[in-house]
Design an enzyme around this catalytic site. Sequence first.
Site, PDB file in Angstrom:
ATOM      1  N   PRO A  10       2.385 -52.644  22.415  1.00  0.00           N
ATOM      2  CA  PRO A  10       2.080 -53.758  21.522  1.00  0.00           C
ATOM      3  C   PRO A  10       1.297 -53.372  20.275  1.00  0.00           C
ATOM      4  CG  PRO A  10       0.837 -53.934  23.577  1.00  0.00           C
ATOM      5  CD  PRO A  10       1.846 -52.841  23.760  1.00  0.00           C
ATOM      6  N   ASN A  11       1.667 -54.001  19.201  1.00  0.00           N
ATOM      7  CA  ASN A  11       1.020 -53.899  17.879  1.00  0.00           C
ATOM      8  C   ASN A  11       1.285 -52.581  17.159  1.00  0.00           C
ATOM      9  OD1 ASN A  11      -0.314 -56.504  18.000  1.00  0.00           O
ATOM     10  ND2 ASN A  11      -1.553 -55.603  19.616  1.00  0.00           N
ATOM     11  N   ARG A  18      -1.926 -51.656   9.860  1.00  0.00           N
ATOM     12  CA  ARG A  18      -2.993 -51.936  10.822  1.00  0.00           C
ATOM     13  C   ARG A  18      -4.110 -50.898  10.756  1.00  0.00           C
ATOM     14  NH1 ARG A  18      -2.152 -51.160  17.287  1.00  0.00           N
ATOM     15  NH2 ARG A  18      -4.183 -51.981  17.892  1.00  0.00           N
ATOM     16  N   TYR A  23      -5.714 -45.620  12.592  1.00  0.00           N
ATOM     17  CA  TYR A  23      -4.307 -45.364  12.900  1.00  0.00           C
ATOM     18  C   TYR A  23      -3.516 -44.691  11.774  1.00  0.00           C
ATOM     19  CZ  TYR A  23      -5.699 -48.626  16.548  1.00  0.00           C
ATOM     20  OH  TYR A  23      -6.370 -49.241  17.585  1.00  0.00           O
ATOM     21  N   ASN A  74       2.755 -44.295  23.972  1.00  0.00           N
ATOM     22  CA  ASN A  74       1.513 -44.903  23.488  1.00  0.00           C
ATOM     23  C   ASN A  74       1.515 -46.348  23.970  1.00  0.00           C
ATOM     24  OD1 ASN A  74      -0.645 -46.037  22.199  1.00  0.00           O
ATOM     25  ND2 ASN A  74      -0.250 -45.041  20.225  1.00  0.00           N
ATOM     26  N   ALA A  77      -2.826 -51.457  23.624  1.00  0.00           N
ATOM     27  CA  ALA A  77      -3.893 -52.110  24.401  1.00  0.00           C
ATOM     28  C   ALA A  77      -3.559 -52.217  25.896  1.00  0.00           C
ATOM     29  CB  ALA A  77      -4.189 -53.491  23.821  1.00  0.00           C
ATOM     30  N   GLU A  98       0.696 -39.646  27.937  1.00  0.00           N
ATOM     31  CA  GLU A  98       0.097 -40.776  27.208  1.00  0.00           C
ATOM     32  C   GLU A  98      -0.484 -40.255  25.897  1.00  0.00           C
ATOM     33  OE1 GLU A  98      -2.581 -43.278  29.598  1.00  0.00           O
ATOM     34  OE2 GLU A  98      -3.973 -43.218  27.914  1.00  0.00           O
ATOM     35  N   HIS A 100      -2.565 -41.415  22.171  1.00  0.00           N
ATOM     36  CA  HIS A 100      -3.270 -42.388  21.340  1.00  0.00           C
ATOM     37  C   HIS A 100      -3.562 -41.757  19.994  1.00  0.00           C
ATOM     38  CE1 HIS A 100      -3.708 -45.002  24.737  1.00  0.00           C
ATOM     39  NE2 HIS A 100      -4.037 -43.936  25.445  1.00  0.00           N
ATOM     40  N   ARG A 107     -14.547 -45.007  21.024  1.00  0.00           N
ATOM     41  CA  ARG A 107     -14.476 -46.347  20.422  1.00  0.00           C
ATOM     42  C   ARG A 107     -15.164 -47.382  21.328  1.00  0.00           C
ATOM     43  NH1 ARG A 107      -8.674 -47.608  18.250  1.00  0.00           N
ATOM     44  NH2 ARG A 107      -9.889 -49.314  17.331  1.00  0.00           N
TER      45      ARG A 107
HETATM   46  C1  DQA Z   1      -4.137 -46.995  20.559  1.00  0.00           C
HETATM   47  C2  DQA Z   1      -5.559 -47.307  21.052  1.00  0.00           C
HETATM   48  C3  DQA Z   1      -5.600 -48.644  21.773  1.00  0.00           C
HETATM   49  O1  DQA Z   1      -6.933 -48.929  22.193  1.00  0.00           O
HETATM   50  C4  DQA Z   1      -5.144 -49.761  20.853  1.00  0.00           C
HETATM   51  O2  DQA Z   1      -5.124 -50.991  21.556  1.00  0.00           O
HETATM   52  C5  DQA Z   1      -3.828 -49.483  20.221  1.00  0.00           C
HETATM   53  C6  DQA Z   1      -3.588 -48.130  19.701  1.00  0.00           C
HETATM   54  C7  DQA Z   1      -4.093 -45.701  19.713  1.00  0.00           C
HETATM   55  O3  DQA Z   1      -2.997 -45.232  19.451  1.00  0.00           O
HETATM   56  O4  DQA Z   1      -5.140 -45.184  19.300  1.00  0.00           O
HETATM   57  O5  DQA Z   1      -2.985 -50.356  20.068  1.00  0.00           O
HETATM   58  O6  DQA Z   1      -3.288 -46.808  21.678  1.00  0.00           O
END
Ligand code: DQA
Length: 145
Positions: A10-11, A18, A23, A74, A77, A98, A100, A107
């Site tokens: 998501p997102n 964003r 990011y 990735n 959240a 995984e 990020h 964070r």
């Molecule tokens: C993320 C870190 C997560 O905490 C966040 O919710 C994201 C992006 C990252 O790529 O740093 O959506 O996965």
Amino acid sequence: MKKILLMNGPNLNMLGHRDPKFYGTDTLAAIEAMVVAYGAHHGAQVDCFQSNHEGALVDKLHEAHGRYDGIVYNPGAHTHYSYALHDAVECIDVPVVEIHLSDISQREEFRRISVIAPACVGQVKGLGKEGYLRALDMLLEEASE
Ligand code: DQA
């Protein structure tokens, strides 16, 4: 040819717009193109999938079972609370790394825990978009063993 699935949760479709401090400024399309090109250069076909929906991501992981040599994931959240995605990663026979973009260990408190990581073969964090390539490297090394 190795088959790798690149999954984003998501997102992450909002990358480029964003929170660039965490990011970067690349869009998801640009990052996907980078990973596809790097994969092709290293003898791997990379397919890409992004969803904002937990169930769609669970379905995609199940579909990947038996079809892919590895998954770069990735979870956004979902990382911090989705036991459904942990279980989906755990119940397939495909190694998952995984990744990020940001360093989740530096964070907010809620981001420091990954409930998905225990089901993964590795985790890359805090390297920005390069992290996707390092995650792919880990899978290609694993697949060639
Ligand atoms: C993320 C870190 C997560 O905490 C966040 O919710 C994201 C992006 C990252 O790529 O740093 O959506 O996965």
